[in-house]
Design a protein around this motif. Structure first.
Motif, PDB file in Angstrom:
ATOM      1  N   GLY A  44       0.155   5.098  41.377  1.00 52.52           N
ATOM      2  CA  GLY A  44      -0.065   3.662  41.188  1.00 52.52           C
ATOM      3  C   GLY A  44       1.028   2.824  41.824  1.00 52.52           C
ATOM      4  N   VAL A  65       2.488  -2.959  38.971  1.00 50.48           N
ATOM      5  CA  VAL A  65       3.744  -3.300  38.278  1.00 50.48           C
ATOM      6  C   VAL A  65       4.306  -2.066  37.561  1.00 50.48           C
ATOM      7  CG1 VAL A  65       4.774  -4.737  36.482  1.00 50.48           C
ATOM      8  CG2 VAL A  65       3.005  -5.687  37.979  1.00 50.48           C
ATOM      9  N   ALA A  66       3.449  -1.372  36.795  1.00 48.96           N
ATOM     10  CA  ALA A  66       3.937  -0.214  36.038  1.00 48.96           C
ATOM     11  C   ALA A  66       4.455   0.865  36.990  1.00 48.96           C
ATOM     12  CB  ALA A  66       2.827   0.349  35.152  1.00 48.96           C
ATOM     13  N   GLU A 100      -0.310   5.590  46.276  1.00 49.90           N
ATOM     14  CA  GLU A 100      -1.173   4.417  46.101  1.00 49.90           C
ATOM     15  C   GLU A 100      -2.354   4.532  47.060  1.00 49.90           C
ATOM     16  OE1 GLU A 100      -1.559   1.495  44.137  1.00 49.90           O
ATOM     17  OE2 GLU A 100      -3.301   1.372  45.462  1.00 49.90           O
ATOM     18  N   ARG A 101      -3.548   4.309  46.495  1.00 44.83           N
ATOM     19  CA  ARG A 101      -4.742   4.497  47.324  1.00 44.83           C
ATOM     20  C   ARG A 101      -4.915   3.380  48.352  1.00 44.83           C
ATOM     21  NH1 ARG A 101      -8.901   3.530  42.339  1.00 44.83           N
ATOM     22  NH2 ARG A 101      -8.316   1.384  41.962  1.00 44.83           N
ATOM     23  N   ILE A 131      -3.918  -7.438  43.241  1.00 42.68           N
ATOM     24  CA  ILE A 131      -4.854  -7.123  42.152  1.00 42.68           C
ATOM     25  C   ILE A 131      -5.440  -8.397  41.552  1.00 42.68           C
ATOM     26  CG2 ILE A 131      -2.894  -6.996  40.554  1.00 42.68           C
ATOM     27  CD1 ILE A 131      -4.428  -5.325  38.727  1.00 42.68           C
ATOM     28  N   GLY A 178      -4.763 -13.406  36.512  1.00 36.09           N
ATOM     29  CA  GLY A 178      -4.593 -14.839  36.252  1.00 36.09           C
ATOM     30  C   GLY A 178      -3.243 -15.309  36.749  1.00 36.09           C
ATOM     31  N   ASP A 179      -2.366 -14.362  37.026  1.00 31.18           N
ATOM     32  CA  ASP A 179      -1.062 -14.618  37.660  1.00 31.18           C
ATOM     33  C   ASP A 179      -0.071 -15.375  36.774  1.00 31.18           C
ATOM     34  OD1 ASP A 179      -2.483 -13.499  39.693  1.00 31.18           O
ATOM     35  OD2 ASP A 179      -2.409 -15.213  41.050  1.00 31.18           O
ATOM     36  N   ALA A 180      -0.351 -15.433  35.465  1.00 29.86           N
ATOM     37  CA  ALA A 180       0.594 -16.103  34.568  1.00 29.86           C
ATOM     38  C   ALA A 180       1.621 -15.092  34.087  1.00 29.86           C
ATOM     39  CB  ALA A 180      -0.140 -16.695  33.378  1.00 29.86           C
ATOM     40  N   ARG A 213       0.395 -13.460  43.102  1.00 28.68           N
ATOM     41  CA  ARG A 213       0.372 -12.054  42.689  1.00 28.68           C
ATOM     42  C   ARG A 213       0.550 -11.112  43.877  1.00 28.68           C
ATOM     43  NH1 ARG A 213       0.719  -7.966  40.571  1.00 28.68           N
ATOM     44  NH2 ARG A 213      -0.227  -7.181  38.667  1.00 28.68           N
ATOM     45  N   VAL A 229      -5.518   9.930  44.738  1.00 28.81           N
ATOM     46  CA  VAL A 229      -5.385  11.113  43.873  1.00 28.81           C
ATOM     47  C   VAL A 229      -6.760  11.445  43.318  1.00 28.81           C
ATOM     48  CG1 VAL A 229      -4.385  11.959  41.710  1.00 28.81           C
ATOM     49  CG2 VAL A 229      -2.990  10.590  43.307  1.00 28.81           C
ATOM     50  N   GLY A 277      -1.393  -0.463  32.235  1.00 30.69           N
ATOM     51  CA  GLY A 277      -2.795  -0.501  31.806  1.00 30.69           C
ATOM     52  C   GLY A 277      -3.285   0.861  31.356  1.00 30.69           C
ATOM     53  N   GLY A 302      -0.741  -8.606  30.742  1.00 34.93           N
ATOM     54  CA  GLY A 302      -0.258  -7.223  30.791  1.00 34.93           C
ATOM     55  C   GLY A 302       0.855  -6.965  31.782  1.00 34.93           C
ATOM     56  N   ILE A 303       1.313  -8.017  32.493  1.00 35.66           N
ATOM     57  CA  ILE A 303       2.357  -7.784  33.510  1.00 35.66           C
ATOM     58  C   ILE A 303       3.636  -7.296  32.837  1.00 35.66           C
ATOM     59  CG2 ILE A 303       3.851  -8.910  35.211  1.00 35.66           C
ATOM     60  CD1 ILE A 303       1.514 -10.773  35.903  1.00 35.66           C
TER      61      ILE A 303
HETATM   62  C1  LIG Z   1      -8.808 -10.777  36.139  1.00 35.32           C
HETATM   63  C2  LIG Z   1      -7.530 -10.385  35.425  1.00 35.32           C
HETATM   64  C3  LIG Z   1      -6.619 -11.379  35.062  1.00 35.32           C
HETATM   65  C4  LIG Z   1      -5.386 -11.051  34.481  1.00 35.32           C
HETATM   66  N1  LIG Z   1      -4.486 -12.050  34.228  1.00 35.32           N
HETATM   67  C5  LIG Z   1      -3.248 -11.745  33.777  1.00 35.32           C
HETATM   68  C6  LIG Z   1      -2.241 -12.757  33.646  1.00 35.32           C
HETATM   69  O1  LIG Z   1      -2.469 -13.926  33.948  1.00 35.32           O
HETATM   70  N2  LIG Z   1      -1.018 -12.390  33.202  1.00 35.32           N
HETATM   71  C7  LIG Z   1      -0.714 -11.092  32.880  1.00 35.32           C
HETATM   72  O2  LIG Z   1       0.430 -10.813  32.473  1.00 35.32           O
HETATM   73  N3  LIG Z   1      -1.644 -10.108  32.996  1.00 35.32           N
HETATM   74  C8  LIG Z   1      -2.889 -10.405  33.450  1.00 35.32           C
HETATM   75  N4  LIG Z   1      -3.825  -9.413  33.626  1.00 35.32           N
HETATM   76  C9  LIG Z   1      -3.468  -8.034  33.270  1.00 35.32           C
HETATM   77  C10 LIG Z   1      -2.538  -7.422  34.294  1.00 35.32           C
HETATM   78  O3  LIG Z   1      -2.997  -7.729  35.601  1.00 35.32           O
HETATM   79  C11 LIG Z   1      -2.479  -5.908  34.107  1.00 35.32           C
HETATM   80  O4  LIG Z   1      -2.182  -5.649  32.759  1.00 35.32           O
HETATM   81  C12 LIG Z   1      -1.418  -5.270  34.984  1.00 35.32           C
HETATM   82  O5  LIG Z   1      -1.663  -5.541  36.333  1.00 35.32           O
HETATM   83  C13 LIG Z   1      -1.400  -3.767  34.788  1.00 35.32           C
HETATM   84  O6  LIG Z   1      -0.525  -3.226  35.743  1.00 35.32           O
HETATM   85  P1  LIG Z   1      -0.560  -1.691  36.082  1.00 35.32           P
HETATM   86  O7  LIG Z   1       0.545  -1.454  37.049  1.00 35.32           O
HETATM   87  O8  LIG Z   1      -0.606  -0.888  34.847  1.00 35.32           O
HETATM   88  O9  LIG Z   1      -1.969  -1.445  36.796  1.00 35.32           O
HETATM   89  P2  LIG Z   1      -2.557  -1.983  38.185  1.00 35.32           P
HETATM   90  O10 LIG Z   1      -1.926  -3.244  38.594  1.00 35.32           O
HETATM   91  O11 LIG Z   1      -4.027  -1.921  38.025  1.00 35.32           O
HETATM   92  O12 LIG Z   1      -2.093  -0.882  39.244  1.00 35.32           O
HETATM   93  C14 LIG Z   1      -2.693   0.388  39.323  1.00 35.32           C
HETATM   94  C15 LIG Z   1      -2.599   0.866  40.752  1.00 35.32           C
HETATM   95  O13 LIG Z   1      -2.979   2.231  40.804  1.00 35.32           O
HETATM   96  C16 LIG Z   1      -3.760   2.449  41.978  1.00 35.32           C
HETATM   97  N5  LIG Z   1      -4.624   3.596  41.705  1.00 35.32           N
HETATM   98  C17 LIG Z   1      -5.565   3.715  40.734  1.00 35.32           C
HETATM   99  N6  LIG Z   1      -6.163   4.927  40.793  1.00 35.32           N
HETATM  100  C18 LIG Z   1      -5.588   5.590  41.818  1.00 35.32           C
HETATM  101  C19 LIG Z   1      -5.796   6.881  42.381  1.00 35.32           C
HETATM  102  N7  LIG Z   1      -6.710   7.736  41.888  1.00 35.32           N
HETATM  103  N8  LIG Z   1      -5.024   7.229  43.452  1.00 35.32           N
HETATM  104  C20 LIG Z   1      -4.092   6.386  43.957  1.00 35.32           C
HETATM  105  N9  LIG Z   1      -3.861   5.145  43.460  1.00 35.32           N
HETATM  106  C21 LIG Z   1      -4.593   4.753  42.414  1.00 35.32           C
HETATM  107  C22 LIG Z   1      -4.543   1.146  42.125  1.00 35.32           C
HETATM  108  O14 LIG Z   1      -4.989   0.953  43.456  1.00 35.32           O
HETATM  109  C23 LIG Z   1      -3.520   0.104  41.697  1.00 35.32           C
HETATM  110  O15 LIG Z   1      -2.786  -0.404  42.776  1.00 35.32           O
HETATM  111  C24 LIG Z   1      -5.082  -9.700  34.196  1.00 35.32           C
HETATM  112  C25 LIG Z   1      -6.013  -8.689  34.515  1.00 35.32           C
HETATM  113  C26 LIG Z   1      -7.226  -9.018  35.117  1.00 35.32           C
HETATM  114  C27 LIG Z   1      -8.193  -7.928  35.464  1.00 35.32           C
END
Ligand SMILES: Cc1cc2nc3c(=O)[nH]c(=O)nc-3n(C[C@H](O)[C@H](O)[C@H](O)COP(=O)(O)OP(=O)(O)OC[C@H]3O[C@@H](n4cnc5c(N)ncnc54)[C@H](O)[C@@H]3O)c2cc1C
Length: 495
Positions: A12, A15-16, A35-36, A45, A48-50, A108, A132, A303, A315-316
């Protein structure tokens, strides 16, 4: 088949993943981040970008320099957000909650790109265009199979960090029951009803909006909300999200309908510089953080671990601190040579006990559980009636003791008076009787008691793996009591 070996494999590039990879590398581990997406789309991604106060290092731990990112004008689009507004315009309701100073609506994409830059600079090998598609295991998780630039590659590692987002398929690939765990596997796989679906666009308005310092939410016909988050006074991130245990909503059409009916969006259009690629939808985790985010050789973050606020969908920050925790724990476990659940338990301990925000998120999820049992019109009436501090307790993630004392003031007697004063035409418009409203508001007060009980249980989250089952039984007993209080049949229970 090509084979690559690292101590820590992070799946991934969000952010995480960046916080996890950067932290593990800064702690001395050899790290690869997979990263895919291609590099130029990395970190990009639907959002809402807040984002709350990015300069506050306590909120964003670890080696990623959030101050430098926040100082970048391309990232920090609107640093003047200082309030959250709940608007139910049909009912003439506007609730204003203070938001931390220097909070932001960010770009974002630029944010994601800077995170990836810093992660690489800390010594992480980043492999983009790498999907993956399987996990290898032998008592513990030992690595992944992937396709990189169209060629199969095996990655071997000591620890796999699953930061693949809310729709992570990694968890489906691991056979948790087959891992060498001391008792039963502790890792809990999420159910589809634990997710929401969300969609956003970025539009330009001819005139500035009057809420340029606020992130604005308003009700939807199912449990969820529509948002207007201003990047500038004339450039607005608009979107909506709802929970998947409800009737599906055609998101893009519903958003269009809303925009067309708003006077301030008359003549608004999807901003040309963003065009179609910024019309984005995705799944979002709307559940409490996983009870245990570890298995032998495996850690989940962001996530994939459910560290999103289940009412607001933010969730950021949860992704940042859980990513940091996973990276730190992975590096420690590699150094200690203990890749078992015992060796990786520090990830759970830090998030639930030391940092504590996982505990806060898990406790607040009780409001989501209770809210899901109430008709959406009654929820609107309840939101119209509740004092702002009470709403703040529901949507906030931070509480201090002084806050708790003041919240205890909002009791059943106070609510009875408020209801008797409240305009009855508002309730009639919604088809909600005073009795129903009273019952539901009393339900909120009752739920708050359960939130406090959850906080108490999570404050005693096990320091090590050994006492997890005892703790879990206690927590599950509280779940049962709560479901009984809500009169929920087994098939209606969230967990
Ligand atoms: C429409 C929407 C609005 C939102 N608004 C807000 C907001 O305003 N403020 C806020 O704080 N949070 C918001 N969130 C939530 C926030 O975006 C997520 O909680 C946060 O991005 C999670 O981060 P992450 O790194 O866990 O996952 P992600 O950002 O989803 O990153 C996961 C990454 O893993 C990669 N990946 C997945 N599977 C594979 C694989 N098999 N092989 C290789 N790579 C892979 C993906 O391409 C991706 O880049 C929103 C979410 C959505 C959907």
């Amino acid at each position: 088949m090509a084979k690559e070996t690292y101590e820590v494999i992070v799946v991934g590039g969000g952010v995480a993943g960046c916080f996890a990879a950067a932290t593990a590398a800064a702690e001395g581990a050899s790290v690869v981040q997979l990263e895919r997406k291609p590099r130029e789309q990395g970190g990009y991604i639907a959002c809402g970008d807040a984002m709350k106060a990015p300069r506050d290092s306590k909120k964003y731990p670890g080696p990623i320099d959030m101050g430098a990112i926040a100082d970048d004008d391309d990232v920090l689009i609107n640093g003047n957000i200082d309030q959250i507004e709940w608007r139910d315009e049909e009912l003439g309701v506007r609730k204003v909650l203070p938001y931390e100073d220097n909070s932001n609506v960010i770009d974002r994409y630029e944010f994601g790109q800077r995170l990836l830059d810093q992660t690489a600079a800390l010594g992480v090998d980043q492999h983009f265009d790498t999907v993956v598609n399987d996990v290898t295991q032998d008592g513990r998780v030992t690595g992944v199979e992937a396709v990189r630039d169209g060629e199969p590659v095996t990655y071997e590692g000591d620890v796999l960090i699953d930061a693949a987002g809310a729709q992570s398929i990694i968890q489906e690939m691991v056979d948790f029951e087959a891992l060498d765990t001391p008792g039963a596997a502790t890792f809990e796989e999420p159910h589809y009803t634990h997710f929401g679906s969300a969609y956003r666009e970025i539009i330009e308005t001819p005139e500035p909006v009057e809420y340029e310092n606020a992130i604005v939410g308003k009700p939807l016909e199912e449990m969820g909300y529509i948002w207007y988050f201003p990047r500038t006074p004339t450039e607005i991130n608009v979107g909506l999200g709802f929970q998947m245990n409800k009737e599906p909503i055609p998101l893009a059409d519903r958003l269009k309908q809303d925009i067309q009916n708003r006077p301030e969006y008359r003549g608004a259009r999807v901003a040309e510089k963003f065009d179609k690629k910024d019309k984005l939808g995705a799944a979002i985790a709307l559940r409490r953080p996983l009870d245990s985010m570890v298995a032998p050789g495996y850690l989940a973050a962001g996530g994939a671990a459910g560290t999103t606020h289940s009412i607001t969908g933010k969730g950021i920050r949860g992704a940042a601190f859980s990513g940091y925790s996973a990276g730190r724990t992975a590096a420690m476990a590699v150094e200690d040579g203990d890749l078992s659940e015992y060796g990786l338990w520090e990830h759970n301990r830090w998030l639930y006990r030391e940092h504590g925000e996982a505990a806060m998120l898990a406790s607040r999820d009780a409001y989501n559980v209770a809210g899901s049992t109430i008709d959406v019109n009654i929820l609107r009436a309840v939101a119209a009636l509740l004092p702002e501090e009470e709403i703040r307790d529901i949507v906030g993630t931070e509480t201090n003791v002084a806050d708790l004392k003041s919240k205890a003031l909002v009791g059943a007697g106070v609510i009875k008076n408020l209801i008797s004063e409240y305009r009855s035409d508002t309730f009639e418009q919604l088809g909600v009787s005073k009795e129903e409203l009273y019952e539901s508001v009393t339900g909120v007060i009752e739920t708050r008691k359960y939130v406090r009980s959850y906080e108490d249980i999570y404050s005693r989250y096990p320091e090590d793996r050994g006492t997890f089952e005892n703790w879990l039984s206690e927590r599950n007993r509280l779940d049962s009591d709560f479901y009984d209080a809500l009169d929920l049949a087994p098939e209606e229970q969230k967990y």
